[in-house]
Design an enzyme around this catalytic site. Structure first.
Site, PDB file in Angstrom:
ATOM      1  N   THR A  77      63.344  15.562  38.061  1.00  0.00           N
ATOM      2  CA  THR A  77      63.367  14.550  38.919  1.00  0.00           C
ATOM      3  C   THR A  77      64.082  14.274  39.701  1.00  0.00           C
ATOM      4  O   THR A  77      63.613  13.751  41.236  1.00  0.00           O
ATOM      5  CB  THR A  77      62.850  13.212  37.560  1.00  0.00           C
ATOM      6  N   ASN A 165      53.363  22.512  33.128  1.00  0.00           N
ATOM      7  CA  ASN A 165      53.632  22.098  32.627  1.00  0.00           C
ATOM      8  C   ASN A 165      52.296  21.711  31.142  1.00  0.00           C
ATOM      9  O   ASN A 165      52.391  22.101  29.881  1.00  0.00           O
ATOM     10  CB  ASN A 165      54.017  20.970  31.743  1.00  0.00           C
ATOM     11  N   GLN A 195      59.270  24.202  34.421  1.00  0.00           N
ATOM     12  CA  GLN A 195      58.974  25.293  32.885  1.00  0.00           C
ATOM     13  C   GLN A 195      58.978  26.671  32.799  1.00  0.00           C
ATOM     14  O   GLN A 195      58.402  27.039  31.943  1.00  0.00           O
ATOM     15  CB  GLN A 195      56.787  24.923  32.961  1.00  0.00           C
ATOM     16  N   SER A 215      65.102  22.337  34.602  1.00  0.00           N
ATOM     17  CA  SER A 215      65.330  20.509  34.219  1.00  0.00           C
ATOM     18  C   SER A 215      65.763  21.330  32.466  1.00  0.00           C
ATOM     19  O   SER A 215      65.364  21.978  32.364  1.00  0.00           O
ATOM     20  CB  SER A 215      64.540  19.908  33.655  1.00  0.00           C
ATOM     21  N   HIS A 217      66.513  19.905  29.563  1.00  0.00           N
ATOM     22  CA  HIS A 217      66.430  19.791  28.221  1.00  0.00           C
ATOM     23  C   HIS A 217      64.447  20.805  27.980  1.00  0.00           C
ATOM     24  O   HIS A 217      63.980  20.114  27.217  1.00  0.00           O
ATOM     25  CB  HIS A 217      65.136  17.840  28.202  1.00  0.00           C
ATOM     26  N   THR A 253      80.721  11.968  38.407  1.00  0.00           N
ATOM     27  CA  THR A 253      81.883  12.883  37.486  1.00  0.00           C
ATOM     28  C   THR A 253      80.721  13.124  36.281  1.00  0.00           C
ATOM     29  O   THR A 253      79.677  13.053  36.490  1.00  0.00           O
ATOM     30  CB  THR A 253      82.478  11.332  37.240  1.00  0.00           C
ATOM     31  N   CYS A 342      53.290  12.379  29.531  1.00  0.00           N
ATOM     32  CA  CYS A 342      53.700  11.366  30.499  1.00  0.00           C
ATOM     33  C   CYS A 342      52.779  10.351  30.170  1.00  0.00           C
ATOM     34  O   CYS A 342      52.448   9.445  29.840  1.00  0.00           O
ATOM     35  CB  CYS A 342      53.831  11.304  31.882  1.00  0.00           C
TER      36      CYS A 342
HETATM   37  N1  PLP Z   1      58.240  18.573  36.916  1.00  0.00           N
HETATM   38  C1  PLP Z   1      57.936  18.873  35.306  1.00  0.00           C
HETATM   39  C2  PLP Z   1      56.629  20.712  35.315  1.00  0.00           C
HETATM   40  C3  PLP Z   1      57.820  19.054  34.212  1.00  0.00           C
HETATM   41  O1  PLP Z   1      57.073  19.198  33.291  1.00  0.00           O
HETATM   42  C4  PLP Z   1      58.810  17.919  34.059  1.00  0.00           C
HETATM   43  C5  PLP Z   1      58.970  17.302  33.080  1.00  0.00           C
HETATM   44  O2  PLP Z   1      58.322  16.652  32.448  1.00  0.00           O
HETATM   45  C6  PLP Z   1      59.558  17.262  35.363  1.00  0.00           C
HETATM   46  C7  PLP Z   1      59.283  17.827  36.467  1.00  0.00           C
HETATM   47  C8  PLP Z   1      60.320  16.645  34.902  1.00  0.00           C
HETATM   48  O3  PLP Z   1      61.948  16.791  34.868  1.00  0.00           O
HETATM   49  P1  PLP Z   1      62.862  15.840  33.748  1.00  0.00           P
HETATM   50  O4  PLP Z   1      62.162  14.452  32.901  1.00  0.00           O
HETATM   51  O5  PLP Z   1      63.945  16.628  33.683  1.00  0.00           O
HETATM   52  O6  PLP Z   1      63.215  14.480  35.087  1.00  0.00           O
END
Ligand code: PLP
Length: 561
Positions: A77, A165, A195, A215, A217, A253, A342
């Site tokens: 994000t 996603n 993804q 990302s 995670h 930092t 979400c």
């Molecule tokens: N873009 C996609 C395709 C995602 O699947 C996600 C996560 O849900 C994001 C952006 C946002 O990622 P982050 O949680 O690192 O802000």
């Protein structure tokens, strides 16, 4: 060593993944041993800097960053904000110099919502007045290249994801690039690679991509760490100013625990041998799909497997609402998602599937099952058995036809919980219509003032003591019968429970002729339905009604070993 019951099968990796053990170790090391500030010039700082440099070097090689820039940040994000801000600031400058720029901010109709919302936000904040335009996708979820060709001459920025996603649909980035090149557009190009990391080969500097974001995670690193690639020569405006870290591109930092962990994941990707190959993952997906087809007759997959990541399945089942599917999978300890994470709380149809032209019943009833490249054979085998269990539970609840139904079978064994559920009220009828409305509401009791919630919430940690103090208390599971049938964890409190779906509570109470004498502890999946039940009872004047706070989600053991 204690043998542990496998209670939770996590199939929601597109929402987030667990953390790779080597990444946990690297994060702990970064906090315990290598805790220096990488900006410090003493030994402790230099050791931290070596970790930072190592992670960046891995990412640079792995993603083919070439002479481009790669910065660590808090996640995708933030990467989207930074890229959008950079592109829009550059467009504003170009305009102020009198240069022609496009007037459209083009984004794929199936982009993560962070993209159009960031475009809208920065466009308004910077006063650019550009027009947001959703680029349509075809029935397979791929960008409509003819539409892009028509829009490209007017495009100021084009945003397209590498893989979706919700569906795992892989974009034709080469095709998009060809269109952008052919049309000689001056538009910047942002690609959301969240993804795709670890699942698709990326050689960023060989492409025309201006901004690519990642990302941690979504691929076994912790939450709160991500990366942004910026092509050599692409405009850049920092989102965060301050101490000049990350070569001034992103001050503050550094999140060294996150960077060390992500570095461990990237190193594992580079080395090979940790994550499964595309073919192995496609084999896992095929096994899950076969189990789903048998368990859920009429199932429709909402995307073409050949054009999708091998780790995602998105499906709908005729006549079964996504809420019921979510509940039955959750009861069976299989963690899946409805649409995107979400929107999991909202019953709105998936905008991704709607954009693909998928019929409304499928777009609103979709379930996403996703796993990561670390998934093992045993997890897939257990998941297949649990899927069969869910199918059997839905059939027993009348949500699926009985004809041609395979016998229920679960490698995890027969549910102790299910066995401990006494039959509901004799008059209880659990027809498909009632079943389609999980979380049914209760009629308002005649009582005047609604009782305060807090007074009737029983914390999971207090349950055992409560039951010891009230040996006559009865535990009541207010979930639907199919959820009870699918459940693999023991009833909370180690005491048999009575199954009375919420909607049947008034009828069940009628048996007591209004004289409930014993304490009643209601529980459900999350604590919502049980709270309604306790409120209802208290509203009727029965003060000994409680709701197990947080439901089975907090009362049951979480992950297996
Ligand atoms: N873009 C996609 C395709 C995602 O699947 C996600 C996560 O849900 C994001 C952006 C946002 O990622 P982050 O949680 O690192 O802000």
């Amino acid at each position: 060593m204690l043998a542990t019951l496998r209670t939770e099968i996590y199939l929601d990796s597109n929402a987030t993944t667990s953390v790779l053990p080597a990444a946990i170790a690297a994060a702990v090391d970064a906090m315990a041993q290598c805790f220096g500030n990488p900006s410090s010039s003493h030994g402790a700082g230099l050791r931290a800097k070596a970790v930072l440099d190592g992670a960046r070097a891995s990412a640079t090689r792995l993603l083919g960053v070439g002479s481009g820039r790669l910065m660590f940040n808090s996640g995708a994000t933030e990467g989207i904000q930074t890229a959008v801000l950079s592109a829009l600031c550059a467009l504003r400058e170009r305009r102020s110099r009198g240069e022609a720029t496009g007037d459209l901010l083009v984004y794929g109709a199936t982009e993560h919502k962070a993209v159009p919302q960031s475009l809208e936000h920065w466009n308004r904040l910077l006063g650019l007045n550009l027009t947001l335009h959703a680029l349509p996708v075809d029935g397979e979820g791929r960008h409509d290249l003819a539409a892009l060709r028509a829009l490209a001459p007017r495009a100021a920025l084009v945003c397209t994801m590498a893989a979706n996603n919700e569906t795992g649909v892989i974009s034709d980035l080469a095709g998009i690039e060809a269109v952008l090149t052919e049309t000689a557009t001056t538009a910047y190009w942002l690609v959301d690679c969240v993804q795709a990391l670890g699942k698709l080969p990326l050689e960023l500097a060989r492409t025309r991509i201006d901004y690519a974001l990642f990302s941690g995670h979504k691929l076994y690193a912790p939450k709160g760490i991500g990366m942004l690639y910026v092509r050599d020569g692409a405009p850049f405006t920092p989102l965060i100013m301050g101490g000049g870290q990350e070569a001034g591109l992103r001050s503050g930092t550094e999140n060294m625990a996150g960077i060390a962990a992500l570095g461990a994941v990237l190193a594992a990707l580079e080395r090979g041998g940790t994550f499964r190959s595309h073919a192995e993952l496609a084999g896992f997906r095929a096994r899950l799909a076969d189990s789903l087809r048998i368990a859920l007759p009429g199932i429709v997959f909402n995307h073409a497997f050949a054009a999708s990541l091998p780790t995602t399945l998105n499906f709908s089942v005729p006549g079964v609402a996504s809420r019921a599917l979510m509940d039955v999978f959750d009861a069976a300890g299989v963690r899946v998602s409805s649409g995107s994470a979400c929107s999991a709380k909202a019953a709105a149809p998936s905008y991704v599937l709607a954009a693909m032209g998928v019929p409304d019943w499928r777009a609103s009833g979709a379930i996403r099952m996703s796993f990561g490249p670390l998934t093992d054979e045993a997890t897939i085998a257990a998941a297949c058995a649990r899927i069969a269990r869910c199918g059997a539970a839905l059939r027993s609840g009348g949500l699926l036809p009985l004809d041609g139904a395979p016998a229920a079978h679960d490698g995890a064994g027969v549910s102790r919980h299910a066995l401990s559920c006494e039959a509901a009220a004799p008059a209880a009828h659990h027809g498909a219509e009632a079943s389609q409305q999980p979380g049914a509401t209760l009629p308002a009791p005649d009582a005047s003032a609604p009782p305060a919630d807090d007074a009737m919430r029983l914390a999971p940690a207090a349950l055992t003591a409560f039951l010891q103090a009230h040996p006559d208390a009865r535990l009541i599971d207010v979930r639907e019968l199919y959820e009870c049938a699918a459940t693999v964890t023991p009833a909370p409190g180690g005491r048999p429970a009575i199954s009375v779906p919420l909607g049947q509570l008034p009828g069940w109470l009628a048996q007591w002729r209004g004289k409930v004498q014993v304490p009643l502890v209601f529980y459900c999946r999350s604590g919502n339905r049980s709270l309604k039940a306790a409120q209802y009872l208290r509203g009727l004047g029965h003060q000994q009604a409680w709701s197990l706070d947080g439901g089975l989600a907090l009362a049951s053991p979480a992950m297996d070993a």
